[in-house]
Scaffold this motif. Structure first.
Motif, PDB file in Angstrom:
ATOM      1  N   SER A   1      39.024  23.957  85.493  1.00  0.00           N
ATOM      2  CA  SER A   1      39.288  22.512  85.934  1.00  0.00           C
ATOM      3  C   SER A   1      39.419  21.474  84.820  1.00  0.00           C
ATOM      4  CB  SER A   1      38.159  22.075  86.862  1.00  0.00           C
ATOM      5  OG  SER A   1      36.854  22.234  86.444  1.00  0.00           O
ATOM      6  N   PHE A   2      38.619  22.024  83.669  1.00  0.00           N
ATOM      7  CA  PHE A   2      38.442  21.030  82.480  1.00  0.00           C
ATOM      8  C   PHE A   2      39.775  20.648  81.839  1.00  0.00           C
ATOM      9  CE2 PHE A   2      36.908  19.812  78.214  1.00  0.00           C
ATOM     10  CZ  PHE A   2      36.059  18.927  78.761  1.00  0.00           C
ATOM     11  N   PHE A   3      40.700  22.007  81.992  1.00  0.00           N
ATOM     12  CA  PHE A   3      42.198  21.706  81.208  1.00  0.00           C
ATOM     13  C   PHE A   3      42.861  20.603  81.931  1.00  0.00           C
ATOM     14  CE2 PHE A   3      41.557  26.348  79.576  1.00  0.00           C
ATOM     15  CZ  PHE A   3      41.250  25.812  78.300  1.00  0.00           C
ATOM     16  N   TRP A   4      42.769  20.556  83.351  1.00  0.00           N
ATOM     17  CA  TRP A   4      43.261  19.609  84.002  1.00  0.00           C
ATOM     18  C   TRP A   4      42.683  18.596  83.732  1.00  0.00           C
ATOM     19  CZ3 TRP A   4      47.872  21.084  85.345  1.00  0.00           C
ATOM     20  CH2 TRP A   4      48.004  22.241  85.853  1.00  0.00           C
ATOM     21  N   GLU A   5      41.223  18.073  83.748  1.00  0.00           N
ATOM     22  CA  GLU A   5      40.750  16.846  83.219  1.00  0.00           C
ATOM     23  C   GLU A   5      41.313  16.354  81.829  1.00  0.00           C
ATOM     24  OE1 GLU A   5      38.208  13.677  82.439  1.00  0.00           O
ATOM     25  OE2 GLU A   5      38.688  14.905  84.424  1.00  0.00           O
ATOM     26  N   ILE A   6      41.440  17.327  80.844  1.00  0.00           N
ATOM     27  CA  ILE A   6      42.121  16.663  79.670  1.00  0.00           C
ATOM     28  C   ILE A   6      43.539  16.353  79.898  1.00  0.00           C
ATOM     29  CG2 ILE A   6      43.084  17.693  77.428  1.00  0.00           C
ATOM     30  CD1 ILE A   6      40.320  19.698  77.324  1.00  0.00           C
ATOM     31  N   LEU A   7      44.528  16.705  80.769  1.00  0.00           N
ATOM     32  CA  LEU A   7      45.580  16.387  81.153  1.00  0.00           C
ATOM     33  C   LEU A   7      45.612  14.955  81.601  1.00  0.00           C
ATOM     34  CD1 LEU A   7      48.858  16.551  81.062  1.00  0.00           C
ATOM     35  CD2 LEU A   7      48.661  17.871  83.293  1.00  0.00           C
ATOM     36  N   SER A   8      44.651  14.760  82.595  1.00  0.00           N
ATOM     37  CA  SER A   8      44.578  13.513  83.114  1.00  0.00           C
ATOM     38  C   SER A   8      44.151  12.411  82.100  1.00  0.00           C
ATOM     39  CB  SER A   8      43.460  13.398  83.942  1.00  0.00           C
ATOM     40  OG  SER A   8      43.433  14.283  85.319  1.00  0.00           O
ATOM     41  N   ARG A   9      43.520  12.779  81.086  1.00  0.00           N
ATOM     42  CA  ARG A   9      43.017  11.943  80.125  1.00  0.00           C
ATOM     43  C   ARG A   9      44.114  11.553  79.046  1.00  0.00           C
ATOM     44  NH1 ARG A   9      37.556  14.973  77.163  1.00  0.00           N
ATOM     45  NH2 ARG A   9      36.539  15.047  79.028  1.00  0.00           N
ATOM     46  N   CYS A  10      45.123  12.665  78.694  1.00  0.00           N
ATOM     47  CA  CYS A  10      46.223  12.195  78.241  1.00  0.00           C
ATOM     48  C   CYS A  10      47.335  11.580  78.715  1.00  0.00           C
ATOM     49  CB  CYS A  10      46.970  13.675  77.767  1.00  0.00           C
ATOM     50  SG  CYS A  10      45.798  14.813  76.692  1.00  0.00           S
ATOM     51  N   LEU A  11      47.322  11.563  80.047  1.00  0.00           N
ATOM     52  CA  LEU A  11      48.390  10.862  80.780  1.00  0.00           C
ATOM     53  C   LEU A  11      47.754   9.430  80.958  1.00  0.00           C
ATOM     54  CD1 LEU A  11      49.053  13.196  83.768  1.00  0.00           C
ATOM     55  CD2 LEU A  11      50.742  12.484  81.981  1.00  0.00           C
ATOM     56  N   ALA A  12      46.498   9.154  80.849  1.00  0.00           N
ATOM     57  CA  ALA A  12      46.002   7.740  80.733  1.00  0.00           C
ATOM     58  C   ALA A  12      46.356   7.134  79.446  1.00  0.00           C
ATOM     59  CB  ALA A  12      44.380   8.000  80.942  1.00  0.00           C
ATOM     60  N   ILE A  13      46.377   8.085  78.487  1.00  0.00           N
ATOM     61  CA  ILE A  13      46.864   7.379  76.923  1.00  0.00           C
ATOM     62  C   ILE A  13      48.202   7.193  77.239  1.00  0.00           C
ATOM     63  CG2 ILE A  13      47.204   8.127  74.680  1.00  0.00           C
ATOM     64  CD1 ILE A  13      44.995  10.081  74.719  1.00  0.00           C
ATOM     65  N   SER A  14      49.067   7.620  77.701  1.00  0.00           N
ATOM     66  CA  SER A  14      50.598   7.482  78.034  1.00  0.00           C
ATOM     67  C   SER A  14      50.716   6.294  78.810  1.00  0.00           C
ATOM     68  CB  SER A  14      51.188   8.549  78.751  1.00  0.00           C
ATOM     69  OG  SER A  14      51.352   9.917  77.848  1.00  0.00           O
ATOM     70  N   VAL A  15      49.767   5.982  79.639  1.00  0.00           N
ATOM     71  CA  VAL A  15      49.772   4.760  80.472  1.00  0.00           C
ATOM     72  C   VAL A  15      49.442   3.550  79.713  1.00  0.00           C
ATOM     73  CG1 VAL A  15      48.664   3.463  82.357  1.00  0.00           C
ATOM     74  CG2 VAL A  15      49.235   5.897  82.882  1.00  0.00           C
ATOM     75  N   SER A  16      48.474   3.748  78.729  1.00  0.00           N
ATOM     76  CA  SER A  16      47.846   2.691  77.941  1.00  0.00           C
ATOM     77  C   SER A  16      48.942   2.363  76.651  1.00  0.00           C
ATOM     78  CB  SER A  16      46.626   3.019  77.169  1.00  0.00           C
ATOM     79  OG  SER A  16      46.884   3.974  76.381  1.00  0.00           O
ATOM     80  N   GLN A  17      49.827   3.047  76.531  1.00  0.00           N
ATOM     81  CA  GLN A  17      50.934   2.879  75.531  1.00  0.00           C
ATOM     82  C   GLN A  17      52.263   2.476  76.164  1.00  0.00           C
ATOM     83  OE1 GLN A  17      51.094   6.661  73.267  1.00  0.00           O
ATOM     84  NE2 GLN A  17      49.350   6.110  72.085  1.00  0.00           N
ATOM     85  N   GLY A  18      52.088   2.259  77.484  1.00  0.00           N
ATOM     86  CA  GLY A  18      53.366   1.520  78.217  1.00  0.00           C
ATOM     87  C   GLY A  18      54.366   2.776  78.321  1.00  0.00           C
ATOM     88  N   GLU A  19      54.103   3.875  78.317  1.00  0.00           N
ATOM     89  CA  GLU A  19      55.302   4.866  78.601  1.00  0.00           C
ATOM     90  C   GLU A  19      55.383   5.033  79.772  1.00  0.00           C
ATOM     91  OE1 GLU A  19      54.113   8.162  76.151  1.00  0.00           O
ATOM     92  OE2 GLU A  19      53.990   6.975  74.156  1.00  0.00           O
ATOM     93  N   ILE A  20      54.541   5.322  80.612  1.00  0.00           N
ATOM     94  CA  ILE A  20      54.406   5.671  82.160  1.00  0.00           C
ATOM     95  C   ILE A  20      53.723   4.626  82.983  1.00  0.00           C
ATOM     96  CG2 ILE A  20      55.121   8.079  81.835  1.00  0.00           C
ATOM     97  CD1 ILE A  20      52.339   8.679  82.224  1.00  0.00           C
ATOM     98  N   GLU A  21      53.974   4.621  84.155  1.00  0.00           N
ATOM     99  CA  GLU A  21      53.255   3.678  84.867  1.00  0.00           C
ATOM    100  C   GLU A  21      51.916   4.431  85.573  1.00  0.00           C
ATOM    101  OE1 GLU A  21      55.854   2.500  88.208  1.00  0.00           O
ATOM    102  OE2 GLU A  21      57.217   1.670  86.766  1.00  0.00           O
ATOM    103  N   GLU A  22      50.912   3.330  85.584  1.00  0.00           N
ATOM    104  CA  GLU A  22      49.568   3.954  86.254  1.00  0.00           C
ATOM    105  C   GLU A  22      49.820   4.569  87.638  1.00  0.00           C
ATOM    106  OE1 GLU A  22      44.959   2.452  86.480  1.00  0.00           O
ATOM    107  OE2 GLU A  22      46.434   1.055  85.999  1.00  0.00           O
ATOM    108  N   GLU A  23      50.609   3.864  88.489  1.00  0.00           N
ATOM    109  CA  GLU A  23      50.726   4.102  89.771  1.00  0.00           C
ATOM    110  C   GLU A  23      51.342   5.551  90.066  1.00  0.00           C
ATOM    111  OE1 GLU A  23      51.717   1.328  88.590  1.00  0.00           O
ATOM    112  OE2 GLU A  23      50.457  -0.174  89.591  1.00  0.00           O
ATOM    113  N   LYS A  24      52.291   5.846  88.980  1.00  0.00           N
ATOM    114  CA  LYS A  24      52.818   7.073  88.753  1.00  0.00           C
ATOM    115  C   LYS A  24      51.690   8.257  88.633  1.00  0.00           C
ATOM    116  CE  LYS A  24      57.619   7.165  89.261  1.00  0.00           C
ATOM    117  NZ  LYS A  24      58.451   8.329  89.899  1.00  0.00           N
TER     118      LYS A  24
END
Length: 362
Positions: A235-258
């Protein structure tokens, strides 16, 4: 999202392909190969069929797909020699979802047959190999046509993302998380647990109709140690993927709603959940259930974080691209992922566990 139409390991033989990034799975299967071979030898000694039916469910592509077949042939050869009997023919069914890169498997068949002949004075056992596309959550083969079923690192993938992860109005109840986390409401792990039970029960029922009496299954799947869904394991590896997607959101690459509506169709079952479902479904006896951790082997000059990141990318790329479209920058995403894994490993070990099951049809 239709998992059956979208989900597949990255094909081909390129840098980010599953063929180049499945060494961790190979390490695991090799660690328990002695159990797999012991099971196939016991089966053959009991039944001694003239035509041995084998299925690899979730075969994917790359070198792991055919190495198992070679091992099984050699194990059966040894048993038939000890019994002074003729070698059976082998009917091998390679199964995965329709989008799997079966072509790369078929292209490697000439080399596979050539290697077998090389060790046997240019004589090759009768081996008939076919591809069977489709979901193993349901029937795939005719009644009583199989003697042995093998599945490695496939059964933790559910047939679909569990229903019930939104509020009924299209809003996620698991915002910012791609899997079960400490912030998930109780209904999220319950939804995942229910989907696992439905899927695993259907898997067992389907295989019971396809296997002969006393047929065997060897299943290797990711899991968790106890009843807690959130641990410093799978489960921790999925937690890390969630964190990385949050970084992509903060950089404007993808939408938070997505990100909020991206949930993985994965479940790490516990030992008790597996045992309970086998007992409840009733078609198989559970002869063996082993828990182990993969040895952390990596290529020269590569960190553990990089090895894990490349493996996760080879598995998740098809789903991420379908959901997020061209805006997602996978190189940056998984570069961050590798760094985070290495940073976390420097603090404390991450110990994903694996279960091996040996089942006999009753």
């Amino acid at each position: 999202m239709d998992v059956e139409k979208v989900f597949h390991m990255s094909g081909g033989v390129g840098k980010t392909s599953y063929a180049q990034n499945s060494s961790l799975q190979k390490v695991a299967s090799d660690m328990v190969k002695h159990i797999t071979m012991e099971t196939i030898r016991q089966l053959y000694d009991e039944i001694t069929p003239r035509s041995l039916g084998l299925a690899d469910l979730g075969c994917s592509s790359g070198p792991n797909s055919l190495s198992l077949i070679k091992d099984i042939v050699e194990a059966v050869e040894g048993s038939s020699h000890e019994m002074f009997g003729p070698l059976p023919e082998f009917r091998v069914f390679l199964n995965d979802l329709p989008t799997n890169d079966f072509n790369s498997v078929f292209k490697s068949l000439p080399d596979f047959y050539r290697d077998l002949k090389k060790d046997r004075n240019e004589r090759c056992p009768a081996i008939f190999i076919a591809g069977y596309p489709g979901s193993f959550y349901g029937r795939l083969f005719p009644n009583n046509c199989l003697h042995f079923v093998y599945s490695s690192y496939s059964l933790h993938w559910l047939s679909k993302v569990p229903p019930g992860l939104d509020d009924g109005h299209g809003k996620s109840i698991n915002k910012g998380n791609v899997y079960i986390s400490e912030l998930s409401p109780p209904s999220v792990p319950q939804a995942y647990r229910n989907q696992f039970r439905d899927d695993f029960s259907l898997f067992l029922k389907s295989r019971s109709e396809e296997l002969v009496a006393n047929g065997r299954m060897v299943l290797i799947t990711l899991g968790r140690i106890d009843q807690e869904h959130v641990d410093r394991g799978n489960s921790f590896f999925w937690e890390i993927l969630s964190r990385c997607l949050a970084i992509s959101v903060s950089q404007g690459e993808i939408e938070e709603e997505k990100v909020d509506c991206y949930d993985v169709h994965f479940y790490a079952a516990s030992r008790n959940e597996i045992e309970d479902e086998v007992r409840r479904e009733g078609s198989f006896g559970l002869e063996r259930l082993e828990m182990f951790e993969i040895e952390k082997q990596v290529k020269d000059g590569e960190t553990y974080g990089t090895a894990v990141a490349m493996t996760v990318r080879a598995i998740q790329e098809s789903m991420l691209c379908d959901h997020f479209g061209d805006g997602i920058k996978l190189d940056a995403l998984f570069s961050n992922y590798a760094k985070m894994v290495d940073q976390e490993m420097a603090k404390q070990e991450i110990n994903p566990i694996t279960f091996l099951l040996v089942l006999r049809k009753l």
